[in-house]
Design a protein around this motif. Structure first.
Motif, short mmCIF file in Angstrom:
data_model
loop_
_atom_site.label_atom_id
_atom_site.label_comp_id
_atom_site.label_asym_id
_atom_site.label_seq_id
_atom_site.Cartn_x
_atom_site.Cartn_y
_atom_site.Cartn_z
N GLU A 7 -35.20 -26.61 22.69
CA GLU A 7 -35.66 -27.45 21.46
C GLU A 7 -35.80 -28.90 21.79
OE1 GLU A 7 -37.45 -27.40 17.76
OE2 GLU A 7 -36.34 -25.56 18.80
N GLY A 8 -36.74 -29.16 21.67
CA GLY A 8 -37.30 -30.76 21.89
C GLY A 8 -37.30 -31.40 23.38
N CYS A 9 -37.26 -30.39 24.50
CA CYS A 9 -37.47 -30.50 25.83
C CYS A 9 -38.79 -30.51 26.23
CB CYS A 9 -36.62 -29.49 26.68
SG CYS A 9 -34.90 -29.56 26.44
N HIS A 10 -39.17 -31.51 27.11
CA HIS A 10 -40.69 -31.64 27.69
C HIS A 10 -40.62 -30.99 28.87
CE1 HIS A 10 -40.61 -34.66 24.23
NE2 HIS A 10 -41.82 -34.64 24.16
N ASN A 25 -46.44 -21.09 28.98
CA ASN A 25 -46.74 -21.73 27.73
C ASN A 25 -46.09 -21.34 26.50
OD1 ASN A 25 -47.70 -23.72 25.94
ND2 ASN A 25 -49.83 -23.71 26.76
N SER A 29 -42.73 -22.37 24.21
CA SER A 29 -43.17 -22.98 23.02
C SER A 29 -42.55 -22.36 21.94
CB SER A 29 -44.56 -22.78 22.85
OG SER A 29 -45.45 -23.66 23.26
N GLY A 32 -39.08 -23.71 21.74
CA GLY A 32 -38.71 -24.91 20.95
C GLY A 32 -39.29 -26.05 21.81
N ALA A 33 -39.64 -25.62 23.17
CA ALA A 33 -40.15 -26.81 24.28
C ALA A 33 -41.45 -27.31 23.91
CB ALA A 33 -40.10 -26.21 25.52
N THR A 34 -41.50 -28.64 24.29
CA THR A 34 -43.13 -29.34 24.39
C THR A 34 -43.50 -29.04 25.84
OG1 THR A 34 -42.58 -30.76 22.55
CG2 THR A 34 -44.22 -31.31 24.21
N VAL A 35 -44.53 -28.36 25.76
CA VAL A 35 -45.13 -27.94 27.02
C VAL A 35 -45.97 -28.99 27.62
CG1 VAL A 35 -46.37 -26.25 28.45
CG2 VAL A 35 -44.83 -25.53 26.67
N LEU A 36 -45.94 -29.66 28.57
CA LEU A 36 -46.72 -30.41 29.19
C LEU A 36 -47.63 -29.76 30.34
CD1 LEU A 36 -44.21 -33.06 30.04
CD2 LEU A 36 -45.68 -33.05 28.04
N GLU A 52 -46.91 -39.20 32.28
CA GLU A 52 -45.88 -38.48 31.23
C GLU A 52 -44.69 -39.51 31.09
OE1 GLU A 52 -46.41 -36.51 28.54
OE2 GLU A 52 -48.58 -36.01 29.14
#
Length: 123
Positions: A7-10, A25, A29, A32-36, A52
């Protein structure tokens, strides 16, 4: 809730196989991750790593369309971003400077990859 949440990890995904990149992806997601990305070329990976502001961890395919991804790995190392490799190759293709990096062999198991990502991000 998972003990080691994403959660909240990029998380940067560097993978040239579209279906695998899409699956990673989606799963990251859901956790809870933000996928770059995903970045499918070495050039795109280098650009994302340089641009980034925040990258908490990365999944890096060793071979991107016939190009070794080691320059991207070096850029992540320079930024002190933890990462893991995915590859269909064996350990012998890996430069010795990456001997301590987690290596997940293809075909990959998405659950194993996400657990490995949690491990590298939280250790």
């Amino acid at each position: 809730m998972l003990e080691r949440s994403l959660e909240g990890c990029h998380i940067l995904v560097v993978e040239d196989e579209y279906m695998l990149a899409d699956e990673l992806n989606m799963e990251l997601s859901v956790l809870g991750a933000t996928v770059l990305g995903p970045a499918g070329t070495l050039e795109d990976a280098i650009h994302l790593i340089a641009s980034e502001v925040r990258i908490d961890g990365a999944i890096l395919d060793v071979n991107l369309g016939g190009q070794w991804a080691f320059p991207a790995a070096d850029a992540l190392t320079h930024r002190q971003v933890p990462f893991l490799f995915t590859t269909g190759y064996d350990q012998s293709v890996m430069p010795s400077r990456f001997a301590d990096i987690v290596l997940c062999e293809k075909p990959i198991n998405i659950m194993q990859i996400t657990e490995a990502v949690r491990y590298i991000v939280h250790n």
